[in-house]
Scaffold this motif. Structure first.
Motif, PDB file in Angstrom:
ATOM      1  N   THR A  11       0.819  -1.202   0.000  1.00 36.72           N
ATOM      2  CA  THR A  11       0.000   0.000   0.000  1.00 36.72           C
ATOM      3  C   THR A  11       0.859   1.261   0.000  1.00 36.72           C
ATOM      4  O   THR A  11       0.566   2.222  -0.716  1.00 36.72           O
ATOM      5  N   THR A  12       1.924   1.270   0.760  1.00 36.23           N
ATOM      6  CA  THR A  12       2.803   2.439   0.796  1.00 36.23           C
ATOM      7  C   THR A  12       3.328   2.736  -0.595  1.00 36.23           C
ATOM      8  O   THR A  12       3.341   3.876  -1.046  1.00 36.23           O
ATOM      9  N   ARG A  13       3.798   1.680  -1.245  1.00 30.26           N
ATOM     10  CA  ARG A  13       4.364   1.836  -2.575  1.00 30.26           C
ATOM     11  C   ARG A  13       3.319   2.439  -3.523  1.00 30.26           C
ATOM     12  O   ARG A  13       3.617   3.336  -4.314  1.00 30.26           O
ATOM     13  N   ARG A  14       2.084   1.956  -3.406  1.00 28.45           N
ATOM     14  CA  ARG A  14       1.028   2.457  -4.281  1.00 28.45           C
ATOM     15  C   ARG A  14       0.743   3.926  -4.001  1.00 28.45           C
ATOM     16  O   ARG A  14       0.499   4.707  -4.913  1.00 28.45           O
ATOM     17  N   GLN A  15       0.803   4.285  -2.722  1.00 25.36           N
ATOM     18  CA  GLN A  15       0.606   5.698  -2.372  1.00 25.36           C
ATOM     19  C   GLN A  15       1.702   6.555  -2.978  1.00 25.36           C
ATOM     20  O   GLN A  15       1.458   7.650  -3.489  1.00 25.36           O
ATOM     21  N   VAL A  16       2.946   6.016  -2.907  1.00 22.57           N
ATOM     22  CA  VAL A  16       4.075   6.778  -3.452  1.00 22.57           C
ATOM     23  C   VAL A  16       3.896   6.971  -4.957  1.00 22.57           C
ATOM     24  O   VAL A  16       4.067   8.083  -5.481  1.00 22.57           O
ATOM     25  N   ILE A  17       3.526   5.882  -5.642  1.00 21.17           N
ATOM     26  CA  ILE A  17       3.299   5.987  -7.090  1.00 21.17           C
ATOM     27  C   ILE A  17       2.234   7.042  -7.381  1.00 21.17           C
ATOM     28  O   ILE A  17       2.377   7.871  -8.272  1.00 21.17           O
ATOM     29  N   ASN A  18       1.184   7.023  -6.585  1.00 22.36           N
ATOM     30  CA  ASN A  18       0.111   8.002  -6.758  1.00 22.36           C
ATOM     31  C   ASN A  18       0.635   9.426  -6.647  1.00 22.36           C
ATOM     32  O   ASN A  18       0.341  10.291  -7.479  1.00 22.36           O
ATOM     33  N   ARG A  19       1.463   9.645  -5.606  1.00 23.01           N
ATOM     34  CA  ARG A  19       2.037  10.980  -5.403  1.00 23.01           C
ATOM     35  C   ARG A  19       2.927  11.394  -6.568  1.00 23.01           C
ATOM     36  O   ARG A  19       2.844  12.505  -7.067  1.00 23.01           O
ATOM     37  N   VAL A  20       3.792  10.447  -6.989  1.00 16.28           N
ATOM     38  CA  VAL A  20       4.740  10.748  -8.069  1.00 16.28           C
ATOM     39  C   VAL A  20       3.987  11.095  -9.353  1.00 16.28           C
ATOM     40  O   VAL A  20       4.300  12.077 -10.028  1.00 16.28           O
ATOM     41  N   MET A  21       2.963  10.302  -9.660  1.00 15.88           N
ATOM     42  CA  MET A  21       2.194  10.582 -10.879  1.00 15.88           C
ATOM     43  C   MET A  21       1.509  11.938 -10.772  1.00 15.88           C
ATOM     44  O   MET A  21       1.472  12.702 -11.733  1.00 15.88           O
ATOM     45  N   GLY A  22       0.976  12.222  -9.595  1.00 13.88           N
ATOM     46  CA  GLY A  22       0.343  13.531  -9.384  1.00 13.88           C
ATOM     47  C   GLY A  22       1.324  14.658  -9.651  1.00 13.88           C
ATOM     48  O   GLY A  22       1.003  15.636 -10.331  1.00 13.88           O
ATOM     49  N   ALA A  23       2.543  14.501  -9.145  1.00 12.43           N
ATOM     50  CA  ALA A  23       3.565  15.531  -9.333  1.00 12.43           C
ATOM     51  C   ALA A  23       3.929  15.662 -10.811  1.00 12.43           C
ATOM     52  O   ALA A  23       4.070  16.771 -11.338  1.00 12.43           O
ATOM     53  N   LEU A  24       4.064  14.510 -11.499  1.00  8.92           N
ATOM     54  CA  LEU A  24       4.410  14.545 -12.922  1.00  8.92           C
ATOM     55  C   LEU A  24       3.326  15.263 -13.736  1.00  8.92           C
ATOM     56  O   LEU A  24       3.620  16.058 -14.631  1.00  8.92           O
ATOM     57  N   LEU A  25       2.070  14.972 -13.418  1.00  8.24           N
ATOM     58  CA  LEU A  25       0.969  15.599 -14.150  1.00  8.24           C
ATOM     59  C   LEU A  25       0.950  17.099 -13.895  1.00  8.24           C
ATOM     60  O   LEU A  25       0.688  17.894 -14.791  1.00  8.24           O
ATOM     61  N   CYS A  26       1.249  17.455 -12.656  1.00 11.85           N
ATOM     62  CA  CYS A  26       1.322  18.872 -12.295  1.00 11.85           C
ATOM     63  C   CYS A  26       2.432  19.547 -13.105  1.00 11.85           C
ATOM     64  O   CYS A  26       2.269  20.644 -13.630  1.00 11.85           O
ATOM     65  N   LEU A  27       3.537  18.818 -13.249  1.00 15.61           N
ATOM     66  CA  LEU A  27       4.667  19.313 -14.034  1.00 15.61           C
ATOM     67  C   LEU A  27       4.237  19.522 -15.487  1.00 15.61           C
ATOM     68  O   LEU A  27       4.581  20.531 -16.120  1.00 15.61           O
ATOM     69  N   ALA A  28       3.471  18.565 -16.020  1.00 18.61           N
ATOM     70  CA  ALA A  28       2.987  18.682 -17.402  1.00 18.61           C
ATOM     71  C   ALA A  28       2.195  19.970 -17.560  1.00 18.61           C
ATOM     72  O   ALA A  28       2.357  20.704 -18.542  1.00 18.61           O
ATOM     73  N   ALA A  29       1.342  20.255 -16.577  1.00 13.46           N
ATOM     74  CA  ALA A  29       0.550  21.480 -16.640  1.00 13.46           C
ATOM     75  C   ALA A  29       1.465  22.700 -16.659  1.00 13.46           C
ATOM     76  O   ALA A  29       1.261  23.643 -17.429  1.00 13.46           O
ATOM     77  N   ALA A  30       2.505  22.667 -15.829  1.00 14.30           N
ATOM     78  CA  ALA A  30       3.436  23.792 -15.779  1.00 14.30           C
ATOM     79  C   ALA A  30       4.139  23.961 -17.129  1.00 14.30           C
ATOM     80  O   ALA A  30       4.287  25.075 -17.639  1.00 14.30           O
ATOM     81  N   ILE A  31       4.565  22.825 -17.719  1.00 14.49           N
ATOM     82  CA  ILE A  31       5.241  22.889 -19.018  1.00 14.49           C
ATOM     83  C   ILE A  31       4.317  23.476 -20.081  1.00 14.49           C
ATOM     84  O   ILE A  31       4.713  24.292 -20.901  1.00 14.49           O
ATOM     85  N   ALA A  32       3.048  23.072 -20.046  1.00 20.55           N
ATOM     86  CA  ALA A  32       2.110  23.547 -21.066  1.00 20.55           C
ATOM     87  C   ALA A  32       1.838  25.046 -20.920  1.00 20.55           C
ATOM     88  O   ALA A  32       1.594  25.737 -21.901  1.00 20.55           O
ATOM     89  N   LEU A  33       1.890  25.539 -19.691  1.00 21.28           N
ATOM     90  CA  LEU A  33       1.566  26.952 -19.477  1.00 21.28           C
ATOM     91  C   LEU A  33       2.759  27.869 -19.726  1.00 21.28           C
ATOM     92  O   LEU A  33       2.589  29.053 -20.002  1.00 21.28           O
ATOM     93  N   THR A  34       3.983  27.302 -19.647  1.00 27.55           N
ATOM     94  CA  THR A  34       5.172  28.136 -19.818  1.00 27.55           C
ATOM     95  C   THR A  34       5.192  28.912 -21.132  1.00 27.55           C
ATOM     96  O   THR A  34       5.402  30.122 -21.127  1.00 27.55           O
ATOM     97  N   PRO A  35       4.970  28.244 -22.289  1.00 23.12           N
ATOM     98  CA  PRO A  35       5.030  29.010 -23.543  1.00 23.12           C
ATOM     99  C   PRO A  35       4.021  30.144 -23.567  1.00 23.12           C
ATOM    100  O   PRO A  35       4.312  31.222 -24.093  1.00 23.12           O
ATOM    101  N   LEU A  36       2.845  29.913 -22.997  1.00 21.26           N
ATOM    102  CA  LEU A  36       1.830  30.968 -22.994  1.00 21.26           C
ATOM    103  C   LEU A  36       2.358  32.209 -22.278  1.00 21.26           C
ATOM    104  O   LEU A  36       2.270  33.326 -22.784  1.00 21.26           O
ATOM    105  N   VAL A  37       2.935  31.967 -21.108  1.00 18.81           N
ATOM    106  CA  VAL A  37       3.474  33.076 -20.328  1.00 18.81           C
ATOM    107  C   VAL A  37       4.581  33.771 -21.114  1.00 18.81           C
ATOM    108  O   VAL A  37       4.632  35.001 -21.207  1.00 18.81           O
ATOM    109  N   LEU A  38       5.471  32.957 -21.730  1.00 17.58           N
ATOM    110  CA  LEU A  38       6.591  33.529 -22.487  1.00 17.58           C
ATOM    111  C   LEU A  38       6.090  34.366 -23.664  1.00 17.58           C
ATOM    112  O   LEU A  38       6.527  35.512 -23.848  1.00 17.58           O
ATOM    113  N   VAL A  39       5.177  33.791 -24.458  1.00 16.06           N
ATOM    114  CA  VAL A  39       4.715  34.496 -25.653  1.00 16.06           C
ATOM    115  C   VAL A  39       3.998  35.787 -25.263  1.00 16.06           C
ATOM    116  O   VAL A  39       4.313  36.872 -25.771  1.00 16.06           O
TER     117      VAL A  39
END
Lengths: 288, 326
Positions: A11-39
């Motif tokens: 269960t711990t491992r699954r929780q960790v995976i959940n957290r990591v995926m959440g962070a990665l998805l959050c990162l994806a959102a940040a990457i997608a918004l960066t060009p908008l801010v730059l442009v």
């Protein structure tokens, strides 16, 4: 527990995976918004520097001379939008009414599909079509050809948004009108359409926002011009076209003007997008 | 769907034709002719105009037009292979970058983020979709290209001297620049559509997983994504369709040279940008016709892409759902 067994993980491992995926998805959102801010940031910063009243009030100076503006291009864009709307809005709204009110047959289904596909046709292709239909027979680049090209881009957008807007009108309204003996055409024109008007206007304004920045279909229809407009059968200037021509030219002064024009165009388009959605309360698409 | 819930099927409501039904029939005819048939005629016009204008090139070159690696208007030799190569490679680069990012954003918006944050990101992504291509191109020319030329490309060339992918001088403009700009442009398309597709996945799918003790990510990856698979594929294909036909921003940063090179840093040319650059300069009929044929090829490919993609999206989300922002 069943899942833990299936995954073969603690269960711990699954929780960790959940957290990591959440962070990665959050990162994806940040990457997608960066060009908008730059442009947006660069256009605001560089555009504000080159901004002057001349841009909106003066004609372009001869090539190589510093100064002047692109007043004719702003007027040209307004003329092109008016032309495109005069053709595109009636056709699109009528087609939307057809799809919403008489659209429960195979023909409408096919039409709906083709309209969606039409939305994906590259705008440069639309430019070629308008060139073939209007520029070749009339033997001149013209405001008319540019307006028709933009109308062709507008029609599928207006059609689908009108259909959506009218479909949101409750069926009971139609039935109430029909039940009172009101003819079908009156029901549609005086009950259904007014109820869905907010959505239709939103669609039209968003379509205008979209075509006001279109460049590709204007390259060989409107063509551009460095003078005030002289009738609809002559080449016409447009802001996005002028930005493109100035950006790829080797003059520093033109680059500054391109940034400044981009500043104004961007504010107009983003303003239209935000303003319309707020004003009609239709809002952006909601997640919840 | 108000239509399905309506107690009276609309077909039964049709007025009887006759004196009283005449205005209704007339109204229906007007809507059909000026609306529906006009849209249909528009599609017909597009096809007819393209085929008519490109007939000279079609009959002169035949199928070899698509396979020849030469574009020399002066010698009247036209082959589109360099443009096809530039279009496909720049679009694939864009897809490679944009797909994971966009799907990530969509999953984040729908499954993970608190509603206020999800809505905020949605709004911003929709605004990104509204920025015209030419403005992205302007930013590309004056900000992104110099940065690639001075910083990114020299770094790769220095570290990987023998890799063909990173060969040649750092021009700045080239396949990589084109691919990057395209990636920025197709992210909003893919996000908007995959978000809407995922929103149509029934909530019971997730609840069933949560009831089994699944974490948020497990519910998403086992119950939501498989359910939405074909719709998500459709979303990515719509993005690809947009990348293939995108003109202005790419024209401004890809370098516009009809070469086929393995290097990402080499200037290239796309089908859309050769039309944009050379159409008004085409001085003889065969030249114009060849350019229109490039446009025809582009049209057919993007239409096919869009048609398949729409069907995929509809298979998940249903045809009457408004999927994706404009």
């Amino acid at each position: 527990m069943a899942l833990a067994l299936k995954a073969g993980l603690s269960t711990t491992r699954r929780q960790v995976i959940n957290r990591v995926m959440g962070a990665l998805l959050c990162l994806a959102a940040a990457i997608a918004l960066t060009p908008l801010v730059l442009v947006i940031g660069f256009i605001l910063a560089n555009g504000a520097a080159g901004l002057s009243l001349d841009l909106l009030t003066k004609l372009p100076r001869p090539v190589g001379e510093v100064g002047g503006g692109m007043a004719n291009a702003f007027l040209g864009t307004a003329i092109l939008i008016a032309l495109a709307s005069a053709i595109g809005v009636p056709v699109g709204v009528l087609a939307g009414i057809y799809l919403s009110e008489f659209g429960d047959n195979w023909f409408a289904a096919a039409l709906r599909f083709l309209t969606d596909v039409l939305t994906g046709v590259p705008s440069i292709v639309i430019g070629i079509v308008a060139y073939t239909l209007l520029v070749i027979p009339l033997r001149s680049f013209s405001a008319l050809a540019g307006g028709v090209a933009l109308a062709m881009l507008m029609i599928p957008v207006v059609t689908r948004t009108t259909e959506e807007a009218l479909k949101r009108v409750p069926e009971s309204l139609r039935e109430a009108a029909l039940g009172l003996g009101v003819a079908e055409w009156k029901t549609i024109l005086f009950v259904v359409v007014p109820s869905g008007l907010g959505g239709i206007v939103t669609g039209v304004m968003l379509a205008i926002a979209r075509i006001s920045g279109e460049t590709a279909p204007l390259l060989f229809t409107a063509f551009g011009s460095r003078y005030w407009q002289d009738g609809l059968m002559k080449p016409i200037a447009a802001v996005p076209l002028q930005i493109f021509q100035y950006a790829v030219a080797p003059y520093k002064d033109w680059h500054n003007q391109a940034w400044a024009a981009a500043f104004i165009l961007m504010l107009l388009i983003l303003g239209l997008n935000v303003g319309v959605r707020v004003a009609t309360h239709s809002g952006f698409q909601r997640v919840q | 769907m108000a239509l399905a819930l309506s107690p009276v099927p609309r077909k039964l409501r049709r007025p009887i034709l006759g004196a009283a039904g005449l205005p209704d029939a007339a109204f229906r005819a007007v809507v059909l002719c000026f609306g529906a048939l006009a849209v249909l005629a528009l599609i017909g016009l597009i096809v007819a105009a393209m085929v008519e204008e490109s007939s000279l090139s079609l009959s002169t070159f035949g199928p070899s037009f698509l396979a020849q690696n030469v574009w020399d208007p002066v010698k009247r030799e036209f082959g589109t292979l360099p443009f096809i190569y530039g279009t496909v490679v720049s679009s694939l680069i864009a897809l490679l970058i944009a797909t994971p990012v966009s799907l990530g954003v969509a999953i984040f918006i729908v499954e993970m983020a608190p509603p206020w944050l999800g809505n905020a990101i949605s709004v911003v992504v929709e605004l990104l979709a509204a920025i015209p291509s030419v403005l992205l191109g302007l930013w590309g020319i004056f900000v992104m290209v110099p940065y690639l030329q001075r910083t990114v490309e020299p770094w790769f060339i220095e570290r990987f001297p023998d890799v063909p992918l990173f060969e040649g001088p750092p021009y700045g403009v080239g396949l990589l620049a084109g691919g990057l700009i395209l990636a920025i442009m197709i992210v909003p398309t893919i996000v908007a559509i995959s978000r809407d597709v995922m929103l149509t996945v029934p909530i019971s799918q997730r609840e069933a997983m949560f009831a089994l003790g699944a974490t948020n990510w497990e519910a998403t990856s086992w119950a939501v994504l498989p359910y939405a698979r074909s719709g998500l594929l459709g979303a990515v294909m719509l993005g690809l369709g947009r990348a293939l036909g995108e003109t202005m921003a790419v024209t401004m940063v890809i370098g516009n040279r009809p070469d086929i090179s393995a290097s990402l840093f080499h200037p290239a040319y796309t089908m859309a940008s050769v039309i944009a650059n050379e159409f008004t300069e085409a001085t003889f009929d065969l030249y114009v016709s060849a350019l229109v044929e490039v446009g025809l090829a582009l049209f057919l490919v993007t239409v096919l892409m869009n048609a398949v993609a729409r069907l995929l999206v509809w298979s998940t989300a249903g045809s009457s759902q408004r999927v994706g922002a404009i």
